[in-house]
Design an enzyme around this catalytic site. Sequence first.
Site, short mmCIF file in Angstrom:
data_model
loop_
_atom_site.label_atom_id
_atom_site.label_comp_id
_atom_site.label_asym_id
_atom_site.label_seq_id
_atom_site.Cartn_x
_atom_site.Cartn_y
_atom_site.Cartn_z
N ASP A 1 -7.90 -5.65 -1.26
CA ASP A 1 -9.03 -4.79 -1.62
C ASP A 1 -9.85 -5.40 -2.76
O ASP A 1 -11.06 -5.22 -2.82
CB ASP A 1 -8.52 -3.39 -2.02
CG ASP A 1 -8.04 -2.61 -0.78
OD1 ASP A 1 -8.53 -2.89 0.32
OD2 ASP A 1 -7.18 -1.72 -0.94
N SER B 1 -13.31 2.73 10.06
CA SER B 1 -12.51 2.49 8.88
C SER B 1 -12.90 3.54 7.83
O SER B 1 -13.69 4.44 8.13
CB SER B 1 -12.82 1.08 8.44
OG SER B 1 -12.21 0.80 7.24
N LEU B 2 -12.37 3.43 6.64
CA LEU B 2 -12.70 4.38 5.57
C LEU B 2 -13.18 3.62 4.35
O LEU B 2 -12.61 2.58 4.03
CB LEU B 2 -11.45 5.15 5.16
CG LEU B 2 -11.03 6.39 5.91
CD1 LEU B 2 -9.73 6.92 5.31
CD2 LEU B 2 -12.12 7.46 5.80
N LYS C 1 -2.98 9.58 2.51
CA LYS C 1 -3.42 8.47 3.37
C LYS C 1 -2.16 7.74 3.79
O LYS C 1 -1.42 7.22 2.95
CB LYS C 1 -4.34 7.54 2.59
CG LYS C 1 -4.87 6.38 3.42
CD LYS C 1 -5.93 5.62 2.64
CE LYS C 1 -6.65 4.58 3.47
NZ LYS C 1 -5.82 3.72 4.27
N GLU D 1 -1.67 7.96 12.84
CA GLU D 1 -1.03 6.72 12.39
C GLU D 1 0.37 6.63 12.97
O GLU D 1 1.11 7.60 13.00
CB GLU D 1 -0.88 6.72 10.86
CG GLU D 1 -2.16 6.88 10.09
CD GLU D 1 -3.06 5.67 10.15
OE1 GLU D 1 -2.59 4.56 9.82
OE2 GLU D 1 -4.23 5.82 10.55
N LYS E 1 -7.40 5.18 -3.45
CA LYS E 1 -6.11 4.50 -3.27
C LYS E 1 -5.36 4.37 -4.60
O LYS E 1 -5.98 4.21 -5.64
CB LYS E 1 -6.31 3.13 -2.62
CG LYS E 1 -6.76 3.29 -1.17
CD LYS E 1 -7.03 1.98 -0.48
CE LYS E 1 -5.76 1.30 -0.02
NZ LYS E 1 -6.07 0.10 0.80
N CYS F 1 29.84 -23.08 -0.25
CA CYS F 1 30.86 -23.91 0.38
C CYS F 1 30.33 -25.30 0.74
O CYS F 1 31.05 -26.11 1.31
CB CYS F 1 31.41 -23.22 1.62
SG CYS F 1 30.28 -23.25 3.01
S1 IVH Z 1 -9.18 9.97 8.76
C1 IVH Z 1 -12.80 7.35 10.89
N1 IVH Z 1 -6.95 10.46 7.55
O1 IVH Z 1 -6.78 4.69 7.14
C2 IVH Z 1 -11.72 7.24 9.92
N2 IVH Z 1 -7.40 8.22 8.20
O2 IVH Z 1 -8.22 2.64 5.78
C3 IVH Z 1 -11.22 8.60 9.55
N3 IVH Z 1 -5.61 6.66 7.66
O3 IVH Z 1 -8.60 3.69 9.93
C4 IVH Z 1 -9.82 8.52 9.46
N4 IVH Z 1 -4.26 8.12 6.75
O4 IVH Z 1 -6.37 4.82 10.38
C5 IVH Z 1 -7.72 9.53 8.11
N5 IVH Z 1 -5.00 11.06 6.49
C6 IVH Z 1 -5.75 10.12 7.05
C7 IVH Z 1 -5.37 8.78 7.13
C8 IVH Z 1 -6.22 7.86 7.71
C9 IVH Z 1 -4.44 6.86 7.08
C10 IVH Z 1 -6.10 5.35 8.14
C11 IVH Z 1 -7.04 5.41 9.32
C12 IVH Z 1 -8.20 4.54 8.91
C13 IVH Z 1 -7.66 3.79 7.76
C14 IVH Z 1 -8.74 3.35 6.83
#
Ligand code: IVH
Length: 665
Positions: free
Chosen positions: A44, A85-86, A119, A175, A313, A411
């Site tokens: 990151d 992604s987020l 997460k 997940e 995070k 040994c």
């Molecule tokens: S919502 C469109 N909720 O984290 C993305 N994602 O780093 C909205 N992830 O690709 C996802 N825990 O696979 C959501 N409670 C959670 C999550 C989560 C893990 C993952 C997800 C995403 C990734 C991004």
Amino acid sequence: MSELTPREKKKAQKKILQLSAEIDRHDRLYYRDSQPEISDFEYDCLKAELLRLESLFPENSSPEKIGDDRGGILLTRAHPTPMLSLENTYNLTEILNFNGRIGRLLKIDTPLIYVVEPKIDGLAVNLIYEQGQLKYALTRGNGTEGDDVTDNVKTIEGLPLHIENVSDLIEIRGEIYMDQADFQRINRERSDGGEIPFANARNLASGTLKLMDSGEVRSRRLQFIAHGLGMGNNFQRQSEIYPFLERLGFQSQKYFYICEKIGDAETIIRQLDGERKRLPYHTDGVVFKINECLLQKNLGTTAKAPRWAFAYKFEPERAETILRDITFQVGRTGVITPVAELEPVNLSGSWVSRATLHNGDDIEKKDIRIGDRVIVEKSGEIIPAIVAVNLENRKNKALEKFIFPKNCPRCATELLRLPEEVACRCPNENCREQIIQKIIYFASKTAMDIDSLGDAVVRKLVENGKLKTIADLYALHREDLYILDNFGDRSISRLLSNIEHSKKTELWRFINGLGIALVGEKTAKDLANYFSSLDAFMGASVDDLMQIRGVGEKAAQSIVDFFGKEKNMDTIHRILDNGLEFSIPSTVKNPKFSGKLFAITGKLEQYARDEVKVLIEQNGGSVANGINGSVDILIAGAGGGQKLGEAEAKNIPIWSENDFKNALK
Ligand code: IVH
């Protein structure tokens, strides 16, 4: 910001190219190979630096990528709606910026309401159900299309293959993860078997999901937690989705909070940070999601991520310290594990003086040298690891490159490394350290549980020739024990009586104690439950063994190989001649439902579904996902629906919750 000079510009552009290439490489290692070389936090940081540099050149900013987990082996398929992604941050004040931006986009100045939830550090999958039937399970892939992992996902215990009362096409997003207990079990079994241990549960889960052997996948017990919907979301609020997913039979978010105003964000984060240690899965942060689905729709997405969600995070705990030495452990199967001996340093409130170095390749890749200043990190995993070397500090020092030994440190036998293994092993079956470790393991809490036969005692007895195999334990005499330090007559009597007592034990303890590669405590229990007798177990073929949930082909082969060795059979017979007696495993003392296959439908009032399942399994039965020809009994709660009809049509007995309760009595 001040203008850059042409020279600074050139330098920054060069750095951008370098960083992009480096990030691409780490993306491949993480997503495609499940073998990252750096921690998520380091990754990151690289990303953040790239974004910062790119922001200096808004005129030619490149489209952002989201990584690609497709391995080029499995079939790929398109996601009905893209998987994104987020955006994430490690910085609390950034949360206010996210919130401000969303408010401006929506032109709303009243507080925005969020759902805040863990997460999960797993790997994203999309489950596509058509007419209620699980059709495909896809990895995120490049966001548009992913690897088809349907067969492997179907091995997940309890994952609904059929869901009722949903739209014709529904995407369940979530997940895949492996819980900490399974991660540790499998990693232990892997290192014993000389295979690469995985650095963390996420990598192991993602490596597992891409395997071509569904039997092996089943034995690893992946799990799925749902956290959202793609196509087919007709809800008004995000917070309604989780109970809905649970009603469908999925594990979903239980620990979510409603954040009514952004000022509460920090308190909620602290709360979740406290709770996450008790969760069975590793979490690396929290996700903020706008609760109103209509607002989510209005905000939409960028090419990379939704605008209605972001992640905060948790920064891993790290510290810098000096690497004093690298020592070696020789395991009971001969695997050599390097250990970092550190100048003690405080990490998350505890003193750390040793860290794992995984294997020789890892030391070489990171170019770790004795005398270096190293960065130790403790993230979700239990064992601290060295993540990097402070190279700045190495300048002006003549530290020698570390060379992994060619011979066993105990040994002196030449070490062996099989082509597909990273671990080095001592092939000498008479290596004293291996014998010591085998006996320690046999006597340990999760095996024969022989009190007062600790590490030091075993070591002394082996070193003095009193013990050569586990069988010798049962031939020990009082005189043999006089050599033990601090052992008077009473302690000797106690030790002898503890050894005597261990002869009456549960079968699984003995199976585990044998130390068969790839058979740990959990597998030993499964084996004992299944076979109920040692003879039946010893006579089983690879095919027989693979019938058991939790036993893959490799473990099955390892068991057959073990009993195929004369030396092992000799040891076992010598132990049995001493009069070992096995009791039936306590969980199946009264196997009321022995061999019975159950199905469950509808809403149960008195039990949680998982509870019913555990009760059935504890009593020797098992639970199917749906109604098929071999189901013996259907337990039906309120609103049983389709399964009820199917069971009636097939003449399968239907039990109410009370019938079940009575049967248990
Ligand atoms: S919502 C469109 N909720 O984290 C993305 N994602 O780093 C909205 N992830 O690709 C996802 N825990 O696979 C959501 N409670 C959670 C999550 C989560 C893990 C993952 C997800 C995403 C990734 C991004």
